[in-house]
Design an enzyme around this catalytic site. Sequence first.
Site, PDB file in Angstrom:
ATOM      1  N   ASP A 162      38.866  42.162  48.557  1.00 41.71           N
ATOM      2  CA  ASP A 162      38.555  43.161  47.539  1.00 41.71           C
ATOM      3  C   ASP A 162      37.290  43.941  47.855  1.00 41.71           C
ATOM      4  OD1 ASP A 162      40.798  42.461  46.148  1.00 41.71           O
ATOM      5  OD2 ASP A 162      39.757  41.259  44.645  1.00 41.71           O
ATOM      6  N   ASP A 171      35.690  38.815  45.459  1.00 40.76           N
ATOM      7  CA  ASP A 171      37.057  38.969  44.971  1.00 40.76           C
ATOM      8  C   ASP A 171      37.030  39.063  43.452  1.00 40.76           C
ATOM      9  OD1 ASP A 171      39.926  38.618  46.355  1.00 40.76           O
ATOM     10  OD2 ASP A 171      40.034  37.843  44.318  1.00 40.76           O
ATOM     11  N   HIS A 189      41.879  46.096  39.588  1.00 42.97           N
ATOM     12  CA  HIS A 189      41.625  46.200  41.024  1.00 42.97           C
ATOM     13  C   HIS A 189      41.611  47.665  41.462  1.00 42.97           C
ATOM     14  CE1 HIS A 189      42.310  41.853  41.354  1.00 42.97           C
ATOM     15  NE2 HIS A 189      41.802  41.944  42.568  1.00 42.97           N
TER      16      HIS A 189
END
Length: 363
Positions: free
Chosen positions: A250, A263, A131
């Site tokens: 995200d 995401d 991430h």
Amino acid sequence: EENPPGPGVWKARWNAIATASADPVTGQPTIAIADLPTDPGLPWIQEETDAETLKARACGPPEIRPAWYLSSFTMLSSRMASRPAPAIEGDLPDHDEAAVRAEVPEGAEPPAPPAGIFALPAGARTGDCLHQILEQFDFNSAADSPANARLVGEKLVACGLSEGSHLAAVTGMLRRLRVAPLDIANPDFTLSRIPREHLVAELEFHLPTAACDGATLVRAIRSPAPGLEMTPAGGPTGAAWRSFLKGFIDLVFQFGDRFYLLDWKSNHLGNRVEDYDQKAMEKAIAESFYDLQYHLYTLALDKYLHLRVPGYDYEKHFGGVRYVFLRGVWPERADLAIYRARPSQSVIAELAKVLGVSQGGQI
């Protein structure tokens, strides 16, 4: 002075000072001179103390609880799936808490040994690292461009994933991710073709929510709750919660006239790209309540777009959801690893009603 004056002399001096300080109009001195008292006075009497021992009063039922607190999908899904909850509510981003390897049925052929991106350790550390990389990654440049290569290397080292094989695996995954079609029918719909100014990473939101519970939310989006039998043991709890729901989407991006939310998922579903087919993704999404997650995100993004885009209309401008299972991305297999969904406007309206969130741009 070598020969200090006696008491009488000092008294005369103080009287002279008092006389000099007299008010010129009234003649009254402004300084009072008096001898110290010489009488024994009254004896000191000790104060009586209270014989009763004082102690704090305990607050009995009903329990005093805060009316509102900060929560997140991570907290909500932990309660629903009977997993250990974070120490502080709302203190975590909405990244994968765990990525459990797929179980092998008894008597089935053992899976192929992990290699490349499939050998990357499963778990929250890897998910958080990926991430962090994707939050800053430049999709308009090659995966091994100097800036991207430096970013990947620094993040892997910082997260304790600095093995050479991991660096090659993550770089290869990013290379495939850039050009993987986000729409099966449109091979040109790729992250590499979206200008940076049309991308917003880690979009934060807060939604004020009324009292509700996990089971009610799941029924609102799965009506009449298909797939609930696939939820983990214990299923959604009936514990009511009232909070400001905090989340981080995200990636939000615009492609053409439509807006999408995306995401990243680092879940390990198998050691082959074929293990990331539609059925496997649907199972992972149902078990981890990711469908609830993207419905909540869609509601938050819908409100955001109402406030920011003139003439915004859900049916016209909202393109849908993309959940990308990073390990299985393969550009030549657009049917794998990218879960595509577009909640109906009526379901989002029902979710807003359950949460007590008004529709449109009003809070």
